[in-house]
Design an enzyme around this catalytic site. Structure first.
Site, PDB file in Angstrom:
ATOM      1  N   ASP A  61      -4.158 -12.277  16.274  1.00  0.00           N
ATOM      2  CA  ASP A  61      -4.015 -11.515  17.517  1.00  0.00           C
ATOM      3  C   ASP A  61      -2.630 -10.892  17.466  1.00  0.00           C
ATOM      4  O   ASP A  61      -1.619 -11.612  17.485  1.00  0.00           O
ATOM      5  CB  ASP A  61      -4.165 -12.440  18.732  1.00  0.00           C
ATOM      6  CG  ASP A  61      -4.133 -11.655  20.048  1.00  0.00           C
ATOM      7  OD1 ASP A  61      -3.451 -10.600  20.111  1.00  0.00           O
ATOM      8  OD2 ASP A  61      -4.796 -12.077  20.999  1.00  0.00           O
ATOM      9  N   ASN A  88      -3.994  -1.345  12.377  1.00  0.00           N
ATOM     10  CA  ASN A  88      -5.080  -0.556  12.966  1.00  0.00           C
ATOM     11  C   ASN A  88      -5.439  -0.992  14.388  1.00  0.00           C
ATOM     12  O   ASN A  88      -5.827  -0.157  15.210  1.00  0.00           O
ATOM     13  CB  ASN A  88      -6.318  -0.682  12.066  1.00  0.00           C
ATOM     14  CG  ASN A  88      -7.582  -0.293  12.805  1.00  0.00           C
ATOM     15  OD1 ASN A  88      -7.901   0.892  12.953  1.00  0.00           O
ATOM     16  ND2 ASN A  88      -8.326  -1.276  13.317  1.00  0.00           N
ATOM     17  N   PHE A  92      -6.976   1.093  24.337  1.00  0.00           N
ATOM     18  CA  PHE A  92      -6.813   2.301  25.169  1.00  0.00           C
ATOM     19  C   PHE A  92      -7.191   1.862  26.587  1.00  0.00           C
ATOM     20  O   PHE A  92      -8.351   1.883  26.971  1.00  0.00           O
ATOM     21  CB  PHE A  92      -7.747   3.396  24.656  1.00  0.00           C
ATOM     22  CG  PHE A  92      -7.452   4.775  25.200  1.00  0.00           C
ATOM     23  CD1 PHE A  92      -6.669   4.971  26.331  1.00  0.00           C
ATOM     24  CD2 PHE A  92      -7.954   5.907  24.563  1.00  0.00           C
ATOM     25  CE1 PHE A  92      -6.393   6.243  26.824  1.00  0.00           C
ATOM     26  CE2 PHE A  92      -7.686   7.186  25.040  1.00  0.00           C
ATOM     27  CZ  PHE A  92      -6.913   7.352  26.170  1.00  0.00           C
ATOM     28  N   SER A 142      -2.331   8.166  17.007  1.00  0.00           N
ATOM     29  CA  SER A 142      -3.284   9.097  17.602  1.00  0.00           C
ATOM     30  C   SER A 142      -2.592  10.423  17.876  1.00  0.00           C
ATOM     31  O   SER A 142      -1.390  10.458  18.144  1.00  0.00           O
ATOM     32  CB  SER A 142      -3.796   8.529  18.923  1.00  0.00           C
ATOM     33  OG  SER A 142      -4.541   9.507  19.620  1.00  0.00           O
ATOM     34  N   ALA A 156      -0.231   5.501  29.399  1.00  0.00           N
ATOM     35  CA  ALA A 156       0.131   4.249  28.711  1.00  0.00           C
ATOM     36  C   ALA A 156      -0.208   4.354  27.222  1.00  0.00           C
ATOM     37  O   ALA A 156       0.598   3.991  26.361  1.00  0.00           O
ATOM     38  CB  ALA A 156      -0.600   3.068  29.346  1.00  0.00           C
ATOM     39  N   TYR A 157      -1.401   4.847  26.941  1.00  0.00           N
ATOM     40  CA  TYR A 157      -1.835   4.982  25.544  1.00  0.00           C
ATOM     41  C   TYR A 157      -0.967   6.000  24.816  1.00  0.00           C
ATOM     42  O   TYR A 157      -0.495   5.762  23.705  1.00  0.00           O
ATOM     43  CB  TYR A 157      -3.298   5.424  25.526  1.00  0.00           C
ATOM     44  CG  TYR A 157      -3.913   5.512  24.141  1.00  0.00           C
ATOM     45  CD1 TYR A 157      -4.266   4.359  23.441  1.00  0.00           C
ATOM     46  CD2 TYR A 157      -4.176   6.747  23.541  1.00  0.00           C
ATOM     47  CE1 TYR A 157      -4.863   4.439  22.185  1.00  0.00           C
ATOM     48  CE2 TYR A 157      -4.767   6.831  22.298  1.00  0.00           C
ATOM     49  CZ  TYR A 157      -5.112   5.669  21.615  1.00  0.00           C
ATOM     50  OH  TYR A 157      -5.692   5.749  20.370  1.00  0.00           O
ATOM     51  N   VAL A 159       2.083   7.056  25.478  1.00  0.00           N
ATOM     52  CA  VAL A 159       3.457   6.566  25.269  1.00  0.00           C
ATOM     53  C   VAL A 159       3.488   5.532  24.146  1.00  0.00           C
ATOM     54  O   VAL A 159       4.388   5.535  23.298  1.00  0.00           O
ATOM     55  CB  VAL A 159       4.026   5.985  26.586  1.00  0.00           C
ATOM     56  CG1 VAL A 159       5.309   5.206  26.338  1.00  0.00           C
ATOM     57  CG2 VAL A 159       4.288   7.115  27.587  1.00  0.00           C
ATOM     58  N   LYS A 161       1.489   5.309  21.584  1.00  0.00           N
ATOM     59  CA  LYS A 161       1.289   5.924  20.261  1.00  0.00           C
ATOM     60  C   LYS A 161       2.516   6.767  19.857  1.00  0.00           C
ATOM     61  O   LYS A 161       2.875   6.810  18.675  1.00  0.00           O
ATOM     62  CB  LYS A 161       0.004   6.764  20.254  1.00  0.00           C
ATOM     63  CG  LYS A 161      -1.271   5.930  20.380  1.00  0.00           C
ATOM     64  CD  LYS A 161      -1.430   4.904  19.260  1.00  0.00           C
ATOM     65  CE  LYS A 161      -2.803   4.235  19.259  1.00  0.00           C
ATOM     66  NZ  LYS A 161      -2.963   3.225  18.200  1.00  0.00           N
ATOM     67  N   THR A 192     -16.538   5.283  17.830  1.00  0.00           N
ATOM     68  CA  THR A 192     -16.385   3.825  17.840  1.00  0.00           C
ATOM     69  C   THR A 192     -16.463   3.390  19.302  1.00  0.00           C
ATOM     70  O   THR A 192     -16.609   4.235  20.190  1.00  0.00           O
ATOM     71  CB  THR A 192     -14.997   3.413  17.294  1.00  0.00           C
ATOM     72  OG1 THR A 192     -14.006   3.999  18.151  1.00  0.00           O
ATOM     73  CG2 THR A 192     -14.778   3.879  15.863  1.00  0.00           C
TER      74      THR A 192
END
Ligand code: NAP
Length: 234
Positions: A61, A88, A92, A142, A156-157, A159, A161, A192
């Protein structure tokens, strides 16, 4: 004799991570496929093993320091080296949420999984790569983290990345000249659980650039941001 390279892939139980593990194994790399959930990871391992190639499973984790330390000790004891690290695993948590409304929990959760986890893994394994004079680190980022095209929602996502791209640049600079190549990449919009069913790309297509970066020859690029094996704007 050329010994097989050893790679660790995070979040390898499904999606792009599963494909990265599968494609690396097909190239003759010994893959440690990791997942935070033991049962999901072992199920994925069965599928990877059925495809052939050398794959083992270890729980990891990326948001748990104890889990990272257990994994580091395992790799050091079993292999005494790690050649390839593919960060990887990702979340999100604020898809479609306005930046004016995103909660701190989503901010923290995104940073923990998408930035602090990859950073902690780099800190755990780059010293081992240094000892061995070889390393390839791939951070799965991304285009949503691209400052050049930053837009509304998913703050949030985005920032997280953008931050993992910055982590990539700093670490690449710190190991410059040591045959440790640290790069970040955008897999494309991929079908996905995260990308959703409308996404045009397959997980195999999404994995391609990561696998290319994971197997770069000596003297290859470092500190870059790539899509479809080509550099992209930050
Ligand atoms: P996915 O199918 O949702 O898979 C995400 C993986 O990350 C799962 O294995 C998940 O494990 C794992 N994960 C999440 N939190 C974790 C943690 N704390 N520790 C360990 N593993 C954890 O998504 P995907 O599309 O394959 O995404 C892979 C990467 O590509 C992510 O970094 C994502 O941001 C990036 N990406 C995807 C797209 C796209 O269109 N799909 C586009 C750009 C970038 P569980 O199964 O246990 O949840």
């Amino acid at each position: 004799m050329n010994e097989a390279k050893i790679a660790a892939v995070t979040g390898a139980n499904k999606g792009i991570g599963f494909e990265i593990a599968s494609q690396l194994a097909a190239l003759g790399v010994r893959v440690i496929a990791t997942a935070r959930d033991e049962a999901r990871g072992k199920k994925a391992l069965d599928a990877l093993t059925a495809e052939g190639g050398s794959v083992i499973f270890h729980q990891l984790d990326v948001t748990e320091p104890e889990s990272i330390e257990r994994f580091r000790k395992f790799v050091e004891k079993e292999f005494r080296r790690l050649d390839i690290l593919v960060n990887n695993a990702g979340v999100f948590l604020d898809k479609g949420v306005s930046g004016l409304e995103v909660g701190l929990d989503a901010m923290r959760g995104s940073m923990e999984a998408n930035v602090y986890g990859p950073l902690a893994l780099c800190q755990a394994f780059i010293p081992l790569m240094r000892k061995n004079g070889y390393g390839r680190v791939v951070n799965v980022s991304s285009h949503l983290g691209q400052l050049a095209s930053m837009g509304a929602s998913g703050l949030a996502y985005r920032v997280s990345k953008a931050a993992v791209n910055a982590v990539t640049r700093v670490l690449a600079a710190e190991v410059e000249g040591e045959n440790i190549l640290v790069n970040t990449m955008h897999p494309g919009w991929i079908n996905t659980d995260m990308g959703g069913p409308k996404a045009p790309g397959t997980a195999a297509e999404g994995a391609d650039t990561a696998v290319w970066l994971a197997t770069l020859p000596d003297g290859g690029p470092s500190g870059g941001f790539f899509k479809d094996r080509e550099p992209m704007n930050w």
